[in-house]
Write an enzyme that holds these catalytic residues in place. Structure first.
Site, PDB file in Angstrom:
ATOM      1  N   GLN A 110     -12.934   0.106   0.278  1.00  0.00           N
ATOM      2  CA  GLN A 110     -13.356   1.230  -0.586  1.00  0.00           C
ATOM      3  C   GLN A 110     -13.996   0.816  -1.590  1.00  0.00           C
ATOM      4  O   GLN A 110     -14.909   1.298  -2.232  1.00  0.00           O
ATOM      5  CB  GLN A 110     -12.150   1.952  -0.773  1.00  0.00           C
ATOM      6  CG  GLN A 110     -11.429   2.794   0.494  1.00  0.00           C
ATOM      7  CD  GLN A 110     -10.066   3.272   0.225  1.00  0.00           C
ATOM      8  OE1 GLN A 110      -9.750   3.261  -0.633  1.00  0.00           O
ATOM      9  NE2 GLN A 110      -9.350   3.481   1.455  1.00  0.00           N
ATOM     10  N   HIS A 121      -6.540  -2.721   9.285  1.00  0.00           N
ATOM     11  CA  HIS A 121      -5.985  -4.013   9.118  1.00  0.00           C
ATOM     12  C   HIS A 121      -6.249  -4.953  10.087  1.00  0.00           C
ATOM     13  O   HIS A 121      -5.315  -4.716  11.142  1.00  0.00           O
ATOM     14  CB  HIS A 121      -4.621  -3.932   8.591  1.00  0.00           C
ATOM     15  CG  HIS A 121      -4.309  -3.276   7.335  1.00  0.00           C
ATOM     16  ND1 HIS A 121      -4.205  -4.042   6.333  1.00  0.00           N
ATOM     17  CD2 HIS A 121      -4.137  -2.051   6.861  1.00  0.00           C
ATOM     18  CE1 HIS A 121      -3.801  -3.325   5.157  1.00  0.00           C
ATOM     19  NE2 HIS A 121      -3.927  -2.099   5.473  1.00  0.00           N
ATOM     20  N   ASN A 169      -3.317   2.093   7.448  1.00  0.00           N
ATOM     21  CA  ASN A 169      -2.417   2.572   6.320  1.00  0.00           C
ATOM     22  C   ASN A 169      -3.293   3.040   4.963  1.00  0.00           C
ATOM     23  O   ASN A 169      -3.298   2.106   4.313  1.00  0.00           O
ATOM     24  CB  ASN A 169      -1.348   1.584   5.922  1.00  0.00           C
ATOM     25  CG  ASN A 169      -0.606   2.174   4.791  1.00  0.00           C
ATOM     26  OD1 ASN A 169      -0.367   3.254   4.441  1.00  0.00           O
ATOM     27  ND2 ASN A 169       0.229   1.290   4.056  1.00  0.00           N
ATOM     28  N   CYS A 203      -9.226  -2.657   3.853  1.00  0.00           N
ATOM     29  CA  CYS A 203      -8.612  -1.188   3.530  1.00  0.00           C
ATOM     30  C   CYS A 203      -8.904  -0.699   2.011  1.00  0.00           C
ATOM     31  O   CYS A 203     -10.207  -0.398   1.631  1.00  0.00           O
ATOM     32  CB  CYS A 203      -6.859  -1.368   3.409  1.00  0.00           C
ATOM     33  SG  CYS A 203      -6.228   0.244   3.449  1.00  0.00           S
ATOM     34  N   LEU A 204      -8.153  -1.049   0.953  1.00  0.00           N
ATOM     35  CA  LEU A 204      -8.684  -0.675  -0.229  1.00  0.00           C
ATOM     36  C   LEU A 204      -9.642  -1.567  -0.489  1.00  0.00           C
ATOM     37  O   LEU A 204     -10.974  -1.166  -1.477  1.00  0.00           O
ATOM     38  CB  LEU A 204      -7.518  -0.875  -1.327  1.00  0.00           C
ATOM     39  CG  LEU A 204      -8.034  -0.630  -2.862  1.00  0.00           C
ATOM     40  CD1 LEU A 204      -8.126   0.806  -3.185  1.00  0.00           C
ATOM     41  CD2 LEU A 204      -6.674  -1.066  -3.880  1.00  0.00           C
ATOM     42  N   SER A 241       0.719  -1.239   0.086  1.00  0.00           N
ATOM     43  CA  SER A 241      -0.217   0.128  -0.065  1.00  0.00           C
ATOM     44  C   SER A 241       0.970   1.318   0.003  1.00  0.00           C
ATOM     45  O   SER A 241       0.378   2.346  -0.149  1.00  0.00           O
ATOM     46  CB  SER A 241      -0.817  -0.005   1.205  1.00  0.00           C
ATOM     47  OG  SER A 241      -1.646  -1.009   1.059  1.00  0.00           O
ATOM     48  N   GLU A 284      -5.381  -7.976  10.487  1.00  0.00           N
ATOM     49  CA  GLU A 284      -4.082  -8.807  10.633  1.00  0.00           C
ATOM     50  C   GLU A 284      -2.990  -7.945  11.495  1.00  0.00           C
ATOM     51  O   GLU A 284      -1.999  -8.630  11.870  1.00  0.00           O
ATOM     52  CB  GLU A 284      -3.704  -9.208   9.248  1.00  0.00           C
ATOM     53  CG  GLU A 284      -2.905  -8.494   8.422  1.00  0.00           C
ATOM     54  CD  GLU A 284      -3.556  -7.183   7.910  1.00  0.00           C
ATOM     55  OE1 GLU A 284      -2.991  -6.394   7.425  1.00  0.00           O
ATOM     56  OE2 GLU A 284      -4.786  -7.189   7.807  1.00  0.00           O
ATOM     57  N   GLY A 312      -2.979   3.665  -3.966  1.00  0.00           N
ATOM     58  CA  GLY A 312      -3.521   4.309  -5.111  1.00  0.00           C
ATOM     59  C   GLY A 312      -4.904   4.887  -4.846  1.00  0.00           C
ATOM     60  O   GLY A 312      -5.516   4.505  -3.707  1.00  0.00           O
TER      61      GLY A 312
END
Length: 362
Positions: A249, A330, A287, A245-246, A46, A332, A220
């Site tokens: 989204q 996250h 992150n 995370c991404l 990331s 994990e 990104g």
């Protein structure tokens, strides 16, 4: 030891001593507040395309080892450090941080006033910078280094299908730049895991006959992945799905939500997140530079699960009728606390309940 300079597009210049690879670099300048875990951060996909500033003043004191990489390569473009320890003390250490940087071709600066740099990032929000050896004529020699059109994901995602055998349900990990710790969490749950590139056709994924889908983290702007929203929506309607995370989204966008760039993102291992169902607060590792706009989420389809305590941003949601859950943080960790690790076991229970293979330990 030669001098180097980090020049921000806003005009500030920060001087330090050059470390690692000798080539100059440009990218988005970000900061992480974690006290440990620099090796995991540098190998987190990331961070692709970014110049990572470590807030904690002492970096490198336990060296680097052969166990803690989160991917096969270092993903950051460059690192900015205050005090770099060249004599690490840890039984697993195989090299110093500066030796690793030089060996893999990543540049950096040490002895930088990182407190002032972080203050500048917080003031200007999204900031691009250049790591150069001379402040003269830098703008003619280097672009600002921000890639678009999904190139960052293309750089870090796997190119071929990878299979990991196990005795439990079969989970397809749709890879936009996954961390090794996510894979390990699934394997620890006894899952059979097939890692597939993000652009794998829907028909090929269906042919793998997964019991569940995990949509990974990655670098990104999530809107650069808009071509894959229909596939993601189709997968989530057919299989139990967890987005991280991404991945969180992308699920939101696939169902008509919106994302926006945050002032300076969430990057650290101590972000408090409130479970809105229980009222309990979990400490999380994060992150990301983009967030899902809560107002854009259809409350008739999704229920909000988590919000960030500090800024109230959306941190997790689940579908009212389909077995879909997503989290911005996250679970994990690595680095970070394991407060939300239970999300993986809950996901597997959902997979099994929906018809996936169960695992019974003898």
């Amino acid at each position: 030891m030669s001098k180097g300079y980090l020049i921000l597009e806003t005009g500030e210049t920060f001087e330090g001593d050059w470390i690692g690879s000798k080539h100059e670099m440009a990218g988005e300048v970000v900061f992480n507040t974690s006290m440990t875990g620099y090796q995991e951060m540098m190998t987190d996909p990331s961070y692709a395309g970014q110049i990572l500033t470590f807030c904690y003043p002492i970096i490198g004191n336990y060296g680097v080892n052969d166990e803690d990489d989160e991917s096969l390569r270092v993903s950051v473009s460059a690192v900015i450090i205050n005090d770099l320890c060249e004599e690490p003390s840890h039984y697993q250490a195989t090299a110093t941080l500066s030796e690793q940087l030089e060996g893999i071709g990543i540049p950096g600066l040490k002895n930088v006033d990182t407190r002032s740099l972080v203050a500048a990032i917080r003031k200007h929000h999204t900031v691009r910078g250049k790591l150069v050896k001379s402040v003269d004529h830098h703008s003619q020699r280097h672009s600002w280094g921000i890639e678009a059109d999904g190139q960052l994901v293309k750089h870090v995602a796997v190119k071929d299908v990878i299979k990991y055998d196990n005795d439990g349900p079969h989970v397809v990990l749709l890879d936009f730049g996954y961390k090794k710790s996510i894979l390990n969490a699934l394997l620890n749950e006894k899952c059979q895991v097939t890692v597939v590139p993000y652009d794998t056709p829907l028909e090929q994924i269906n042919s793998l006959q997964p019991d569940g889908i995990l949509i990974s983290n990655g670098p990104g702007d999530p809107m650069e992945m808009k071509d894959y929203f229909p596939k993601i929506k189709s997968l989530t309607k057919k299989y139990p799905t967890l987005g991280i995370c991404l991945g969180h989204q992308l699920i939101a966008l696939a169902y008509g939500g919106k994302t926006s760039k945050m002032p300076f993102g969430h990057r650290g291992a101590n972000h408090p997140v409130k479970d809105v169902l229980t009222g309990k607060v979990k400490m999380t590792s994060q992150n990301h530079g983009y967030e899902v706009e809560e107002a854009s989420i259809d409350s008739h389809e999704f229920q909000i699960l988590f919000r960030n305590v500090n800024d109230g941003s959306l941190e997790g949601m689940k579908h009212h009728t389909l077995p879909i859950q997503s989290v911005q943080f996250h679970p994990e960790a690595h680095p970070g606390p394991s407060d939300t690790e239970y999300i993986f076991s809950e996901f597997i229970k959902q997979v099994v309940t929906s018809g996936g293979k169960s695992y019974v330990e003898v």
